[in-house]
Design an enzyme around this catalytic site. Structure first.
Site, PDB file in Angstrom:
ATOM      1  N   ASP A  48      38.070  33.363  55.235  1.00  0.00           N
ATOM      2  CA  ASP A  48      37.210  32.125  54.613  1.00  0.00           C
ATOM      3  C   ASP A  48      38.195  30.445  56.000  1.00  0.00           C
ATOM      4  O   ASP A  48      37.867  30.157  55.519  1.00  0.00           O
ATOM      5  CB  ASP A  48      37.312  32.310  53.780  1.00  0.00           C
ATOM      6  CG  ASP A  48      36.216  32.474  53.299  1.00  0.00           C
ATOM      7  OD1 ASP A  48      34.941  32.980  53.778  1.00  0.00           O
ATOM      8  OD2 ASP A  48      35.385  32.156  52.207  1.00  0.00           O
ATOM      9  N   ASP A 105      38.348  35.709  38.090  1.00  0.00           N
ATOM     10  CA  ASP A 105      39.373  37.441  38.127  1.00  0.00           C
ATOM     11  C   ASP A 105      39.430  37.199  36.112  1.00  0.00           C
ATOM     12  O   ASP A 105      38.485  38.195  35.428  1.00  0.00           O
ATOM     13  CB  ASP A 105      40.906  37.047  38.637  1.00  0.00           C
ATOM     14  CG  ASP A 105      41.479  36.167  38.166  1.00  0.00           C
ATOM     15  OD1 ASP A 105      41.158  35.361  37.931  1.00  0.00           O
ATOM     16  OD2 ASP A 105      42.538  36.732  38.952  1.00  0.00           O
TER      17      ASP A 105
END
Length: 528
Positions: A134, A287
Site C-alpha cells: 500500500d 485482528d
C-alpha cells in the site's frame, strides 16, 4: 551607580491579599459539601476497579502456575503429527498455504520481511507469497516490486499486489488480497507484518495443528523482540508484552480456547476466516475484531508459546504513542460495537461470553487503562490537598504491589527496572485512557490509523555515523508537561503540609512526565 528600591504599592498588596482570602473562603465553602463527597466517590470507584483488576491478575497467575505444573503441552491437548510425504499424492497431499505480507512505505524492513517469507520451508508448489504493498512513495514501491521480482526469478511463487487506494488500511489490503483468484485453492493463510521474520520451520510447526484438528481456526505464535535492548523504553515494552504473551495469551488458549489475534505471526484456517465474515475495517483492531467474530462462530484458537517470531519494537516515542493509541482506542470501540452481538450469541457457552465481555474486554482493555492514570495520577494526588479523604493502605500499597509483581514475572531479567516500568506505564496510561474514552464515545481520532514506524537497520547505521548533534526532541508534549506540573504541585503541598509522605512518589512520577513531555525518551533518528 545608585540603586533604588522598588516599593510594591499597598493597594496592590491589599488586592492580592483580598484575592487570596476570597479564594480561601470559596474553597472552604465548596470543599465540605462538594469536593470531599465527589473525591470520596472517585476513590471508591477507583478501589472497586483496582479490586477487579487485582482479581483478574491473581486468577491468571493461579491458572498459569497450574498450567506450568500440570498443564499439557499443545501437542498433548490437540492431535499433532508431522507432515509426511505421500508417495501416491506427492506434493498435492500437502495443503495449499498463502503467506500475506502487508506493508506501507517500509523502506527499512521490506527486504527482511520478504526474504523471511520466501525462506519459509514448504513444498514450493503448495505455497504462495503475497506481498500487499500500500506504499504511497513511488520510490519505495519500485524497490518492493523489484525485490519481489528478484525472488520470483529464483523460482519462488510470489505475487506483488497493489491497489489504487488505502481504504480500510491493513484490513482493506488483506481483504483485497483474499479476493485474488489463486487464493481460492488455498486452505490456510499466514500473516506477517513487515518487520516480522519467521524461522524457516514456522509452517511445519503450525500447519499440522490445523490439519489434524478441524475445530481449530487460528494458531498464534509468540513475538520475539530483536531490539529489546535498544533503549530503556524498549525494555519497558518488552516487560508489558512478555506478560501479555506468556500469561494472557497462554491462559486464554488453555482455558477458553480464545484470545485476541495479534494481527501477525499467526495462521488462519481460511474457512474460519470466511465464516466469521472476513476482514472488516470498522475499527483500528481488525485482528481482534476477526478473532471475536470467529470465536462466536465456535472456532477454537491455539497459542504456541515456544514458537517465536522475530520482530521490532517501536523505539521512538512518536511511533510508540501512535501504536498505543490504536491498541487502546480500537478495543474500546470494538467493545461498544460488539457487546450486543456477544450477549445475543447462541453458539458459545455463558461462561465464554462472560470471559469475553468481562475479562477480555472490560477489565483488560478498559479498566486496566483507566485505573492506572485516573487513580495514581489524578485522584491520589488530589487527596493530598483534601486530607479529609483517605485511601486505605490495602488499595494504596498492597494491591498495586501484587499487581506489579504479577505483571513483571514475565521478564525476570528486567526485575531491577520495575520502578522505571511503573512510572513509565503511568505516563503512557495518559494516552491509553484518552484513547479508551475516544473509542467508547466514538469521537475524534477513533478511526485514526498511523502505521508504526520500523527502523530496521537504520538505527544501527545512524549510530555508526558520526553526525552533528541535533536537538533531542522534536516537539514538547503539553499534556505530559501539564500533568507533571500537577503532580509536582501536589508533591510540594504534601511536603509542606502532608503526613503520609506521598511526595516521595509524586516527585518521581512528575519527573517521569517531564522527561516524556520534553521528548527525552526512546531513540532519536535523524531523517535528514
Amino acid at each position: 551607580m545608585e540603586y533604588t528600591t522598588r516599593v510594591i504599592p499597598e493597594s496592590f498588596r491589599g488586592a492580592r491579599d483580598d484575592f487570596t482570602l476570597q479564594f480561601s473562603m470559596v474553597w472552604d465553602q465548596i470543599k465540605a459539601p462538594l469536593i470531599v463527597p465527589l473525591l470520596r466517590l472517585a476513590v471508591a470507584v477507583c478501589l472497586i476497579m483496582s479490586v477487579m483488576l487485582f482479581i483478574e491478575r491473581v486468577y491468571m497467575g493461579v491458572v498459569i502456575i497450574l498450567i506450568k505444573l500440570f498443564g499439557r503441552r499443545p501437542e498433548k491437548r490437540y492431535k499433532w503429527e508431522p507432515m509426511k510425504d505421500d508417495v501416491e499424492l506427492g506434493n498435492s497431499g500437502y495443503p495449499m498455504v498463502l503467506i500475506q505480507v502487508p506493508m506501507y512505505n517500509e523502506r527499512e524492513v521490506y527486504q527482511l520481511s520478504i526474504g523471511a517469507a520466501c525462506g519459509l520451508s514448504w513444498p514450493s508448489d503448495r505455497i504462495i507469497i503475497q506481498v500487499l504493498d500500500d506504499s504511497t512513495d513511488p520510490t519505495i514501491k519500485d524497490m518492493v516490486e523489484l525485490e519481489c521480482q528478484r525472488w520470483a526469478s529464483k523460482g519462488i511463487n510470489i505475487k506483488y499486489e497493489i491497489r489504487d487506494n488505502r481504504n480500510g488500511y491493513k484490513a482493506g489490503a488483506l481483504k483485497e488480497g483474499m479476493k485474488r483468484s489463486y487464493v481460492k485453492n488455498c486452505d490456510y493463510v499466514a500473516i506477517f507484518d513487515a518487520d516480522f521474520q519467521p524461522e524457516p520451520d514456522f509452517l511445519w510447526r503450525t500447519i499440522p495443528f490445523l490439519v489434524h484438528n478441524p475445530e481449530i481456526g487460528l494458531v498464534q505464535a509468540r513475538w520475539k523482540f530483536v531490539n529489546a535492548d535498544e533503549c530503556l523504553m524498549t525494555r519497558m515494552q518488552e516487560m508489558s508484552l512478555n506478560y501479555h504473551f506468556s500469561v494472557e495469551q497462554e491462559v486464554g488458549s488453555s482455558t477458553y480456547a480464545f484470545f485476541g489475534f495479534n494481527g501477525t505471526a499467526g495462521v488462519w484456517r481460511i474457512a474460519a476466516l470466511n465464516e466469521a465474515g472476513g476482514w472488516k475495517d470498522r475499527t483500528t483492531v481488525e485482528d481482534m475484531d476477526l478473532a471475536v467474530r470467529a470465536s462466536l462462530k465456535g472456532w477454537k484458537f491455539l497459542y504456541l508459546d515456544d514458537l517465536r517470531v522475530k520482530n521490532e519494537l517501536p523505539s521512538t516515542f512518536k511511533a510508540y504513542r501512535y501504536q498505543q493509541h490504536r491498541w487502546s482506542c480500537g478495543p474500546a470501540n470494538l467493545f461498544r460495537k460488539m457487546i450486543k452481538e456477544i450477549v445475543m450469541n447462541k453458539k458459545v457457552t455463558l461462561w465464554k461470553k462472560v470471559h469475553v465481555i468481562y475479562s477480555f474486554f472490560f477489565v483488560r482493555k478498559i479498566v486496566a487503562h483507566i485505573i492506572t492514570f485516573v487513580f495514581y495520577c489524578v485522584v491520589l494526588p488530589l487527596t493530598v490537598v483534601v486530607p479529609e479523604v483517605e485511601v486505605p493502605k490495602w488499595g494504596l500499597v498492597y494491591i498495586p504491589s501484587i499487581i506489579t509483581v504479577l505483571n513483571s514475572v514475565g521478564t525476570p531479567r528486567s526485575l531491577h527496572l520495575v520502578i522505571f516500568w511503573i512510572v513509565f506505564e503511568n505516563v503512557i496510561s495518559l494516552h491509553r485512557t484518552k484513547a479508551t474514552f475516544i473509542g467508547l464515545l466514538e469521537t475524534g481520532r477513533v478511526n485514526e490509523w498511523i502505521v508504526t514506524e520500523k527502523l530496521g537497520d537504520a538505527l544501527k547505521a545512524n549510530k555508526s555515523t558520526k553526525a552533528p548533534k541535533k536537538p533531542r526532541f522534536s516537539r514538547l508534549h503539553l499534556l505530559e508537561i501539564l500533568t507533571g506540573f500537577y503532580l509536582l504541585t501536589c508533591g510540594l503541598y504534601d511536603l509542606a503540609y502532608g503526613q503520609y509522605r506521598y511526595y516521595l512518589y509524586l516527585f518521581v512520577q512528575a519527573v517521569a512526565f517531564f522527561i516524556v513531555g520534553t521528548g527525552y525518551v526512546g531513540t532519536f533518528v535523524s531523517h535528514s
